[in-house]
Write a protein that holds these residues in place. Structure first.
Motif, short mmCIF file in Angstrom:
data_model
loop_
_atom_site.label_atom_id
_atom_site.label_comp_id
_atom_site.label_asym_id
_atom_site.label_seq_id
_atom_site.Cartn_x
_atom_site.Cartn_y
_atom_site.Cartn_z
N ALA A 1 0.83 -1.21 0.00
CA ALA A 1 0.00 0.00 0.00
C ALA A 1 0.87 1.26 0.00
O ALA A 1 0.59 2.22 -0.71
N GLN A 2 1.92 1.25 0.79
CA GLN A 2 2.83 2.40 0.82
C GLN A 2 3.51 2.58 -0.53
O GLN A 2 3.65 3.70 -1.03
N LEU A 3 3.95 1.48 -1.13
CA LEU A 3 4.59 1.58 -2.45
C LEU A 3 3.64 2.14 -3.50
O LEU A 3 4.04 2.93 -4.36
N LEU A 4 2.37 1.74 -3.41
CA LEU A 4 1.39 2.22 -4.36
C LEU A 4 1.15 3.72 -4.18
O LEU A 4 1.07 4.48 -5.15
N LEU A 5 1.03 4.17 -2.93
CA LEU A 5 0.83 5.59 -2.66
C LEU A 5 2.05 6.39 -3.11
O LEU A 5 1.91 7.50 -3.65
N ASP A 6 3.24 5.86 -2.88
CA ASP A 6 4.45 6.54 -3.33
C ASP A 6 4.46 6.71 -4.84
O ASP A 6 4.93 7.73 -5.37
N ALA A 7 3.96 5.70 -5.56
CA ALA A 7 3.92 5.78 -7.02
C ALA A 7 2.87 6.77 -7.49
O ALA A 7 3.06 7.46 -8.50
N LEU A 8 1.75 6.88 -6.78
CA LEU A 8 0.67 7.80 -7.18
C LEU A 8 0.99 9.25 -6.84
O LEU A 8 0.52 10.17 -7.52
N ALA A 9 1.76 9.48 -5.80
CA ALA A 9 2.07 10.83 -5.34
C ALA A 9 3.09 11.50 -6.25
O ALA A 9 3.77 10.84 -7.04
N PRO A 10 3.24 12.83 -6.14
CA PRO A 10 4.26 13.52 -6.95
C PRO A 10 5.67 12.99 -6.68
O PRO A 10 6.48 12.90 -7.58
N GLN A 11 5.95 12.66 -5.43
CA GLN A 11 7.21 12.06 -5.04
C GLN A 11 6.93 11.05 -3.92
O GLN A 11 5.90 11.12 -3.25
N ALA A 12 7.83 10.11 -3.74
CA ALA A 12 7.65 9.13 -2.68
C ALA A 12 7.51 9.83 -1.33
O ALA A 12 8.28 10.72 -0.99
N GLY A 13 6.50 9.43 -0.57
CA GLY A 13 6.25 10.02 0.74
C GLY A 13 5.45 11.30 0.72
O GLY A 13 5.10 11.82 1.79
N CYS A 14 5.13 11.83 -0.46
CA CYS A 14 4.38 13.11 -0.56
C CYS A 14 2.88 12.85 -0.53
O CYS A 14 2.15 13.19 -1.47
N TRP A 15 2.42 12.20 0.52
CA TRP A 15 1.00 12.00 0.78
C TRP A 15 0.81 12.11 2.28
O TRP A 15 1.76 11.96 3.05
N LEU A 16 -0.41 12.39 2.70
CA LEU A 16 -0.67 12.69 4.12
C LEU A 16 -1.54 11.63 4.76
O LEU A 16 -2.64 11.36 4.28
N HIS A 17 -1.04 11.02 5.83
CA HIS A 17 -1.87 10.13 6.65
C HIS A 17 -2.63 11.00 7.64
O HIS A 17 -2.06 11.58 8.57
N CYS A 18 -3.94 11.13 7.44
CA CYS A 18 -4.77 12.06 8.22
C CYS A 18 -5.24 11.48 9.54
O CYS A 18 -5.63 12.24 10.44
N GLY A 19 -5.27 10.15 9.67
CA GLY A 19 -5.82 9.50 10.84
C GLY A 19 -6.60 8.27 10.41
O GLY A 19 -6.35 7.71 9.34
N PRO A 20 -7.55 7.82 11.22
CA PRO A 20 -8.34 6.64 10.85
C PRO A 20 -9.31 6.93 9.70
O PRO A 20 -9.37 8.06 9.20
N ALA A 21 -10.05 5.91 9.28
CA ALA A 21 -11.04 6.10 8.22
C ALA A 21 -11.99 7.23 8.57
O ALA A 21 -12.35 7.42 9.74
N HIS A 22 -12.39 7.99 7.60
CA HIS A 22 -13.22 9.20 7.66
C HIS A 22 -12.37 10.45 7.87
O HIS A 22 -12.87 11.55 7.62
N SER A 23 -11.14 10.31 8.32
CA SER A 23 -10.31 11.50 8.54
C SER A 23 -9.92 12.16 7.22
O SER A 23 -9.84 13.39 7.14
N ALA A 24 -9.67 11.36 6.19
CA ALA A 24 -9.27 11.94 4.90
C ALA A 24 -10.40 12.77 4.31
O ALA A 24 -10.17 13.85 3.75
N ARG A 25 -11.63 12.27 4.41
CA ARG A 25 -12.77 13.03 3.88
C ARG A 25 -12.97 14.34 4.63
O ARG A 25 -13.28 15.37 4.03
N PHE A 26 -12.80 14.29 5.93
CA PHE A 26 -12.96 15.51 6.71
C PHE A 26 -11.92 16.55 6.27
O PHE A 26 -12.26 17.72 6.02
N CYS A 27 -10.66 16.14 6.16
CA CYS A 27 -9.62 17.07 5.75
C CYS A 27 -9.89 17.61 4.35
O CYS A 27 -9.72 18.81 4.09
N GLN A 28 -10.34 16.75 3.44
CA GLN A 28 -10.63 17.19 2.08
C GLN A 28 -11.75 18.23 2.07
O GLN A 28 -11.69 19.22 1.33
N ARG A 29 -12.76 18.03 2.88
CA ARG A 29 -13.87 18.99 2.93
C ARG A 29 -13.40 20.34 3.46
O ARG A 29 -13.82 21.40 2.96
N VAL A 30 -12.54 20.33 4.46
CA VAL A 30 -12.01 21.59 4.99
C VAL A 30 -11.15 22.29 3.93
O VAL A 30 -11.32 23.49 3.68
#
Length: 250
Positions: A117-146
């Motif tokens: 999963a980490q390797l896949l996110l690294d490939a999808l992001a602009p650079q490896a590690g350039c993605w944000l772990h927001c917390g548990p499920a539902h946290s990503a949607r909350f951050c996106q809405r803000v």
């Protein structure tokens, strides 16, 4: 077996399948293939989840890319748990240019993504590690809405493209900002209550179980915007003050 491109510095196989139907899914596939990752065959990665789900299936994990309500998200998470699969909620403002340059990814899951999963996110992001772990499920949607609310407000404040000067519509500007403040406060309060069981007055700091990016973002919003205001009444008071004390004429 697909491998990450040499420029990533990683040389490991990742078997995945993109499932569902959504406009952004081809962009994800193009990004992964450009990074040296091609989908696995059905025989290599048999389906364990409904075919109409929207996301990316790994052998031991489901990365959810759906854009629906919180209840369907919770149901999919429960189904994955019953199947013994890790569940990662992915959220963001998907744009077609990300197929070339990478996606700004917000991840919601119990623990920071690891392994394939980490390797896949690294490939999808602009650079490896350039993605944000927001917390548990539902946290990503909350951050996106803000973030989406703030981005919309920023776009609305930009000057018109014709470049012509305009009189400052301060009443309209204040009303828009106050509406945004109420919206952010409502989002933060709902997240803290529904997903963390926290009600005002909120403890400082939040309990250890609530120590993640989304929770701290929500807590910061509530500290900044603690109470709903009667904005029309405040605007009327401000107008009366300005009328009684007009600025000096030059």
């Amino acid at each position: 077996m697909p491998r990450l491109a040499a420029r990533t510095g990683i040389n490991m196989a990742v078997s995945y399948r993109i499932r569902g139907h959504a406009p952004h899914l081809p962009w994800f596939l193009r990004r992964l293939e450009a990074r040296g990752l091609t989908p696995a065959s059905e025989s290599d990665l048999p389906a364990r989840l409904p075919s109409d789900w929207t996301g990316i299936a790994l052998a031991d994990c489901w990365l959810d890319l759906a854009r629906d309500g919180d209840q369907p998200l919770a149901q999919r998470q429960a189904r994955c748990q019953a199947e013994g699969l890790a569940f990662i909620e992915l959220s963001g403002d998907w744009q077609t240019l990300a197929a070339e340059h990478g996606f700004m990814l917000l991840a919601g899951c119990a623990a920071p993504p690891a392994g394939d999963a980490q390797l896949l996110l690294d490939a999808l992001a602009p650079q490896a590690g350039c993605w944000l772990h927001c917390g548990p499920a539902h946290s990503a949607r909350f951050c996106q809405r803000v973030f989406a609310a703030l981005l919309h407000a920023g776009h609305a404040a930009l000057p018109l493209p014709d470049g012509q000067p305009r009189a400052l519509q301060w009443e309209q500007m204040l009303a828009s900002q106050w509406q945004l403040a109420d919206r952010l406060r409502q989002l933060a309060q709902a997240y803290l209550l529904k997903h963390l069981g926290q009600t005002p007055p909120y403890p400082a700091p939040l309990p250890p179980a609530a120590q993640h990016f989304a929770a701290n973002l929500a807590r910061s919003i509530m500290l900044t915007l603690p109470d709903q205001q009667n904005w029309p009444a405040l605007l009327e008071q401000l107008g009366a003050i300005l009328a009684a004390h007009p600025p000096p004429q030059k």
